[in-house]
Design a protein around this motif. Structure first.
Motif, PDB file in Angstrom:
ATOM      1  N   PRO A 467     -31.650  15.455  -1.313  1.00 13.06           N
ATOM      2  CA  PRO A 467     -31.443  14.943   0.050  1.00 13.06           C
ATOM      3  C   PRO A 467     -32.689  14.245   0.578  1.00 13.06           C
ATOM      4  O   PRO A 467     -33.822  14.612   0.234  1.00 13.06           O
ATOM      5  N   ARG A 468     -32.467  13.261   1.409  1.00 12.28           N
ATOM      6  CA  ARG A 468     -33.584  12.487   1.935  1.00 12.28           C
ATOM      7  C   ARG A 468     -34.570  13.366   2.707  1.00 12.28           C
ATOM      8  O   ARG A 468     -35.780  13.192   2.608  1.00 12.28           O
ATOM      9  N   SER A 469     -34.050  14.340   3.446  1.00 12.84           N
ATOM     10  CA  SER A 469     -34.930  15.226   4.216  1.00 12.84           C
ATOM     11  C   SER A 469     -35.844  16.032   3.299  1.00 12.84           C
ATOM     12  O   SER A 469     -37.036  16.203   3.576  1.00 12.84           O
TER      13      SER A 469
END
Length: 536
Positions: A467-469
């Protein structure tokens, strides 16, 4: 219903081939291969063999200056756990990673069967890819035309007709780019695309059965799995080859096309390492691919010699396969530029191949009779020779990937355009155990260390399964751990959050203050390896 205008074929089984192309003029299906006796190895085949020998020498030496470590890491993960390999670059689950493809699974099975190191398997992959590229090119060009020298001349154009300034990118087939990406999945995908084009040319001309279409669909599905972005240009070419040669589209043709499409879709759905259709879009990679659109005249200008030839082919047949393929890929490339989807620039190698193939095929035709036609052909040959020699000069630095610089003239090495190979991390690898985690933000270390069996805290490239986070958190932890302005406590906590077993420090980077860090080794250019012994 679309039809072609048949012309009487004029073929001979010895040195002279027919003057027309097989496509767009309606020659009978497969006449040369079926009616002519088996021929001995010809001079053009020797040219291809010479190119193959050079590329195999490069693959054996395996020059490292790019993403080789990432692809070796994928093989390592699959070799250690074929059922659940995890993320290839960071120590986390990796369900749905697009790097686990038929290509890398086959390489991992070879590694498991032989016990060879992943980098050694990558060298074998480079040799296989070299053979696949030249074989796919020869099969495609020989399906496109009967002209004897066309495959060899097309191969030379593919290697040299690029630009006046060296540009290296995976998936590009210039000689220097090939030297650094011979073992990459993108090259195998490009070679498989050429072979698929030949199958679609045959399907358009001949009454091929359901089995032919099913196998073609299976290979197309493999192509999409191996490299989804490179598959875009290859599939545009497949559509162009079929549309440019099919005589009529009836119920039987539609049924066979459907069989191929269903076979491809079925493979994509049942592939056990994640559904390629459910992957997020490639917009995260657009920033990296903008380079493909920069300095276009310098990077691709020599290939424009093929543009007048494509116009000539268009004049002869509005459904010429090469013309349709170039129009399709050029449209996608232009749309990528205007929309900011620079990843679509991955179709450029296929566009350039059409521009490179067209003059090679044209110059292998018998010399025309009219004065005007002779003058035009002579001008084309002269411009082609100048462009090819200039391209060879630009790509000549590839020789340095096979022959050490001290064995070549100084005048050559001083002017050669090439990307020097990176110094390896063998000095550090002897301290690593498989699966340990390294914290670093060095450009080369991030791309090389996974090839030695370790993970990095932050990946070198965006990974679809992360995930980007989480990716941003990992990047922030690495930046904080290496920030000399942060407190010792903050830096140690960042090291612990990353789960690091080692630090690789470059330049003026310092060891976090406090106990729990042991400087273990020092490599070239002051790069230091530090053991993490913190109790997190």
């Amino acid at each position: 219903m679309a039809t072609t205008h048949p012309a009487a074929p004029s073929r001979e089984c010895d040195g002279v081939r027919d003057s027309g192309l097989r496509t767009g003029v309606g020659h009978g299906p497969g006449e040369t291969a079926r009616n002519c006796p088996r021929q001995r190895v010809t001079a053009p085949d020797l040219v291809l063999c010479g190119i193959l020998c050079f590329l195999c020498c490069v693959a054996w030496r395996l020059p490292w200056a790019g993403d080789l470590g990432q692809h070796a890491a994928v093989i390592d993960r699959l070799r250690h756990d074929l059922a659940d390999p995890g993320s290839p670059l960071v120590d986390r689950p990796g369900s749905g990673s697009p790097y686990y493809t038929p290509y890398t699974v086959a390489a991992a099975l070879l590694a498991r069967a032989t016990g060879a190191a992943s980098l050694s398997v990558m060298s074998v992959c480079g040799m296989v890819n070299s053979l696949a590229l030249l074989a796919g090119l020869r099969i495609f060009v020989r399906t496109l035309t009967d002209r004897l020298w066309a495959p060899a001349l097309t191969a030379l154009c593919m290697l040299f007709l690029w630009g006046t300034q060296l540009f290296l990118w995976s998936g590009h087939a210039s000689l220097s780019a090939l030297c650094l990406s011979l073992s990459y999945p993108s090259l195998f995908a490009f070679a498989l695309g050429l072979y698929l084009w030949s199958r679609l040319l045959r399907a358009g001309r001949e009454d091929t059965g359901v089995v032919h279409w099913a196998v073609t669909g299976l290979l197309a599905g493999c192509l999409v799995l191996i490299h989804p972005v490179m598959a875009m240009g290859a599939l545009i070419g497949c559509s162009a080859m079929f549309a440019g040669t099919v005589r009529r589209i009836g119920p039987r043709t539609l049924a066979r096309c459907t069989a191929g499409a269903v076979t491809a879709a079925l493979l994509l759905v049942v592939w056990p390492y994640g559904n390629i259709l459910s992957l997020p879009d490639a917009s995260a990679l657009d920033a990296f691919h903008i380079s493909a659109y920069e300095l276009i005249p310098q990077h691709y200008g020599l290939a424009l010699i093929g543009l007048p030839v494509l116009l000539l082919r268009l004049r002869r047949s509005r459904r010429d396969p090469l013309v349709l393929m170039c129009l399709g890929t050029a449209t996608v490339a232009v749309c990528g530029w205007f929309t900011g989807h620079y990843t679509w620039g991955r179709v450029i190698p296929h566009l350039l191949f059409g521009l490179q193939c067209a003059p090679a095929v044209e110059l292998c035709a018998p010399w025309p009779r009219g004065v005007r036609a002779r003058t035009g052909r002579g001008l084309l040959a002269a411009v082609f020779a100048v462009a090819l020699l200039n391209g060879a000069r630009v790509q000549a630095g590839a020789l340095l990937y096979v022959v050490p610089a001290h064995r070549l003239p100084v005048a050559f090495t001083a002017k050669a355009q090439y990307l020097p190979t990176w110094p390896g991390f063998d000095w550090a690898a002897r301290h690593f155990r498989y699966g340990e985690v390294v914290l670093t933000n060095d450009y080369e270390a991030l791309r090389m260390l996974p090839g030695y069996g370790v993970y990095t805290v932050m990946p070198a490239w965006p990974q679809p399964e992360i995930p980007r986070s989480e990716s941003m958190r990992r990047t922030a932890d690495v930046a904080l751990a290496l920030d000399a302005r942060a407190t010792g406590s903050e830096r140690r906590k960042a090291v612990c959050r990353g789960g690091a077993d080692w630090l690789v420090l470059t330049g003026g980077q310092s060891i976090p203050p406090g106990q729990g860090f042991v400087e273990t080794a020092e490599g070239p250019d002051g790069v230091r390896l530090v053991r993490v012994a913190l109790r997190c």
